[in-house]
Design an enzyme around this catalytic site. Structure first.
Site, PDB file in Angstrom:
ATOM      1  N   HIS A 188       0.814  -1.218   0.000  1.00 55.21           N
ATOM      2  CA  HIS A 188       0.000   0.000   0.000  1.00 55.21           C
ATOM      3  C   HIS A 188       0.843   1.262   0.000  1.00 55.21           C
ATOM      4  O   HIS A 188       0.405   2.308  -0.475  1.00 55.21           O
ATOM      5  CB  HIS A 188      -1.008  -0.025   1.146  1.00 55.21           C
ATOM      6  CG  HIS A 188      -2.159  -0.927   0.822  1.00 55.21           C
ATOM      7  ND1 HIS A 188      -2.189  -2.239   1.184  1.00 55.21           N
ATOM      8  CD2 HIS A 188      -3.261  -0.710   0.067  1.00 55.21           C
ATOM      9  CE1 HIS A 188      -3.275  -2.793   0.706  1.00 55.21           C
ATOM     10  NE2 HIS A 188      -3.948  -1.893   0.026  1.00 55.21           N
ATOM     11  N   GLU A 430     -11.860 -10.011  -5.295  1.00 59.68           N
ATOM     12  CA  GLU A 430     -10.420 -10.061  -5.034  1.00 59.68           C
ATOM     13  C   GLU A 430     -10.007 -11.351  -4.342  1.00 59.68           C
ATOM     14  O   GLU A 430      -8.878 -11.486  -3.907  1.00 59.68           O
ATOM     15  CB  GLU A 430      -9.959  -8.829  -4.242  1.00 59.68           C
ATOM     16  CG  GLU A 430     -10.727  -8.528  -2.984  1.00 59.68           C
ATOM     17  CD  GLU A 430     -10.262  -7.261  -2.290  1.00 59.68           C
ATOM     18  OE1 GLU A 430      -9.202  -6.705  -2.629  1.00 59.68           O
ATOM     19  OE2 GLU A 430     -10.949  -6.831  -1.351  1.00 59.68           O
ATOM     20  N   ASP A 454      -5.027  -8.186  -4.661  1.00 55.48           N
ATOM     21  CA  ASP A 454      -5.321  -9.319  -3.782  1.00 55.48           C
ATOM     22  C   ASP A 454      -5.693 -10.562  -4.582  1.00 55.48           C
ATOM     23  O   ASP A 454      -5.366 -11.674  -4.180  1.00 55.48           O
ATOM     24  CB  ASP A 454      -6.447  -8.952  -2.804  1.00 55.48           C
ATOM     25  CG  ASP A 454      -5.910  -8.180  -1.618  1.00 55.48           C
ATOM     26  OD1 ASP A 454      -4.823  -8.546  -1.121  1.00 55.48           O
ATOM     27  OD2 ASP A 454      -6.537  -7.194  -1.209  1.00 55.48           O
ATOM     28  N   CYS A 501      -9.951  -2.328 -10.342  1.00 56.08           N
ATOM     29  CA  CYS A 501      -9.393  -1.205  -9.578  1.00 56.08           C
ATOM     30  C   CYS A 501      -8.028  -1.563  -8.982  1.00 56.08           C
ATOM     31  O   CYS A 501      -7.430  -0.761  -8.288  1.00 56.08           O
ATOM     32  CB  CYS A 501     -10.353  -0.730  -8.503  1.00 56.08           C
ATOM     33  SG  CYS A 501     -10.736  -1.991  -7.289  1.00 56.08           S
TER      34      CYS A 501
HETATM   35  C1  PEP Z   1      -6.795  -4.876  -4.725  1.00 54.21           C
HETATM   36  O1  PEP Z   1      -6.660  -5.767  -3.888  1.00 54.21           O
HETATM   37  O2  PEP Z   1      -6.504  -5.011  -5.930  1.00 54.21           O
HETATM   38  C2  PEP Z   1      -7.316  -3.550  -4.324  1.00 54.21           C
HETATM   39  C3  PEP Z   1      -7.643  -2.643  -5.220  1.00 54.21           C
HETATM   40  O3  PEP Z   1      -7.398  -3.271  -3.004  1.00 54.21           O
HETATM   41  P1  PEP Z   1      -6.109  -3.012  -2.078  1.00 54.21           P
HETATM   42  O4  PEP Z   1      -4.918  -2.853  -2.971  1.00 54.21           O
HETATM   43  O5  PEP Z   1      -6.381  -1.789  -1.297  1.00 54.21           O
HETATM   44  O6  PEP Z   1      -6.054  -4.247  -1.242  1.00 54.21           O
HETATM   45 MG    MG Z   2      -7.549  -5.573  -1.944  1.00 54.73          MG
END
Ligand code: PEP
Ligand code: MG
Length: 559
Positions: A188, A430, A454, A501
């Site tokens: 992140h 995910e 994920d 996303c």
């Molecule tokens: C993902 O898992 O692709 C996602 C968009 O959520 P995060 O990266 O915040 O886990």
């Molecule tokens: Mg995620």
């Protein structure tokens, strides 16, 4: 000149002095003081500085998210100057001859214990405030810097690693680039660097030494090379590269206002991922068509205690109104795994990525979930809101979450509080489980958004945080791509839209694939909108589709 090879996590070239991230000291010294008056004055100075800092934070919060947002810091300000608190500290310093750090630590423990033992849940929650305010005073007394950067000029920020909670609290105007010893490209912190458009290099190990602090460093996010004390010709080359990036951006700017449409007329929505209300300016600057993922947990990560309904309402309302009626997908709280928040007091887990996270926490602690949903529905009156649940694996979870939405809407109606009646409710795909049962899930919701970060992690059983796994973490793996196709097909069979996303959405090597499988929306970091638009406008789907789909399902695909 020293060259250090790491791994580029966010592109761009940054040049500036190196600065090491400072964390608050964990150990507090305890000793007897001879001059108690001087020690008392030392405490008073630190207390005043803490009050000033909190005042500044309150003003910043007010400007960004309104009066309610400022309240938390104002409450902390009052606590810092509370007379009982101050007198207890004074007693320990002047009578017991205790040093200021130890006096603050003991007083904080005593007050926190007192609040925690109270019956009233509001007063119990004040225990966390006492710890927070004392932590700020202690950081000032010990010389540790709260917020991590104590420099008058913007810097290249180096750290062993940065937790999302640390990154989110940094003063972004002070950061030219990031360099971390550890980390991974899909962590992140790397995602935040890309969202902020700040060049970043991860995984440099122990090559970056503390003795380089203050020296000029060049970060090249594309190649992953960090240069300390660059030779004149390297510096010229890097300045030229910076200039080229600027020129390319100017060319891309000509695409602003143009459609995201392929040569043969297939349209796709290009939205943005954001982490906080301030990011909206970058979405608008880059002509994002909407927001496809607002990671709401970053609001929680930026607070020292549970954000109230009003605090959240102001933040969501700001995003929705600033987006002027464009669609905004806000994901409900997705903490756990690498996004840990102290005040949630979650037990330590052996496998946090497989543990109590995201929707699981919300369903287990409905009071937290309800507060967020109330804030979201109230904010829906100010724009076009879509609510999205993360980390879904089963149909029952979605049904239970939707039940809480219904309860919230009933409550708001009873209270006469306005909310929109066209809020879409969707889920993230995910986990492999969600992808495999996406035919069933599609009947429950208005949209899907694929979280490929994920989805890759769980499909390939490969920790996204672990930089050493390198080539094993392969989002292009046919297992991931085939799941995406399956999800898109199931969404369309059931008449709902499907987006991506995760970071993969911005991967131009896969744009043809996503267009071929009919993805309706790609949500990317603001900086990626225009390059993606360019790629889409250069593509003729009808020409590439057959081959792309054949390759995707072929026996020959390299597995
Ligand atoms: C993902 O898992 O692709 C996602 C968009 O959520 P995060 O990266 O915040 O886990
Ligand atoms: Mg995620």
């Amino acid at each position: 000149m020293i060259l250090i090879q790491g791994k580029g996590a966010s592109t761009g070239v940054a040049i500036g002095p190196l600065y090491f991230y400072q964390r608050a000291k964990a150990t507090i010294d305890r000793y007897e003081v001879a001059d108690t008056d001087a020690e008392w004055q030392r405490f008073k100075d630190a207390q005043q500085k803490a009050i000033d800092q909190l005042g500044e934070l309150a003003e910043k919060a007010r400007a960004e998210a309104g009066d309610e947002a400022a309240l938390l810091f104002e409450t902390h300000q009052m606590m810092a100057e509370d007379l009982d608190f101050e007198e207890t500290i004074q007693g320990l310093i002047t009578e017991n001859k205790l040093n200021a750090e130890a006096a603050v630590t003991d007083t904080a423990a005593q007050f926190a214990e007192m609040f925690a033992a109270m019956d009233d849940s509001y007063m119990q929650a004040r225990a966390a405030d006492v710890k927070d305010v004392s932590g700020r005073i202690l950081a000032i007394l010990t010389g540790a810097v709260q917020g991590g950067i104590d420099s008058p000029v913007p810097v290249i920020l180096a750290a062993d690693d940065l937790a999302p909670s640390e990154t989110v609290q940094l003063d972004k105007s002070k950061i030219l680039g990031f360099v971390t010893e550890g980390g991974s490209g899909s962590s992140h912190t790397a995602i935040l660097a890309r969202t902020m458009g700040i060049p970043a290099i991860i995984g440099v190990g122990d090559q970056l030494k503390k003795e380089y602090v203050g020296r000029e460093v060049i970060v090249d996010g594309a190649t992953g090379v960090v240069t300390v004390d660059a030779d004149a010709d390297i510096k010229v080359r890097m300045l030229k590269k910076q200039e080229e990036i600027k020129k390319r951006q100017e060319l891309l700017n000509q695409l602003k206002g143009k459609e995201n449409v392929t040569k043969d007329g297939q349209k796709v929505r290009v939205f943005c991922n954001i982490g906080n209300p301030e990011d909206v300016s970058k979405v608008l600057e880059n002509d994002g068509g909407g927001i496809g993922l607002f990671r709401s947990e970053f609001l929680y990560l930026g607070c020292d205690d549970y954000p109230t309904e009003d605090y959240q309402f102001e933040a969501y309302k700001k995003v929705l109104s600033d987006m002027g009626g464009k669609e905004v997908v806000i994901r409900t709280l997705d903490i756990g795994a690498d996004k840990q928040i102290e005040y949630f007091n979650l037990p330590k887990e052996e496998n946090p990525a497989l543990g109590n996270r995201a929707l699981r926490i919300c369903l287990n602690r409905p009071e937290i979930f309800k507060t967020q949903l109330r804030a979201l529905y109230r904010a829906s009156a100010y724009g076009k809101l879509c609510i999205m649940f993360p980390m879904v694996t089963s149909v029952w979870e979605v049904r239970e979450a939707k039940k809480v939405c219904e309860q919230v809407k009933k409550e708001l109606t009873k209270e006469g509080l306005p909310f929109a009646d066209d809020v879409q409710v969707g889920i993230m795909i995910e986990t492999p489980a969600a992808a495999v049962i996406s035919d069933r899930l599609a009947r429950e919701v208005d949209f899907f958004s694929c979280g490929t970060n994920d989805l890759t992690q769980y499909t390939l059983a490969c920790d996204r945080q672990n930089n050493d796994l390198g080539r094993f973490f392969d989002p292009h793996h046919p297992a991931v791509l085939r799941l995406l196709k399956m999800v898109a097909d199931n969404a369309h069979k059931n008449g709902i839209w499907v987006g991506i996303c995760g970071e993969l959405g911005a991967d131009l090597a896969l744009t043809e694939t996503f267009l071929s499988i009919g993805i309706d929306e790609l949500s990317v970091s603001p900086r990626s909108v225009l390059p993606l638009r360019q790629k889409i406008r250069e593509t003729t789907v009808s020409v590439v589709r057959e081959k792309v789909l054949r390759d995707l399902m072929s026996d020959e695909t390299s597995l």
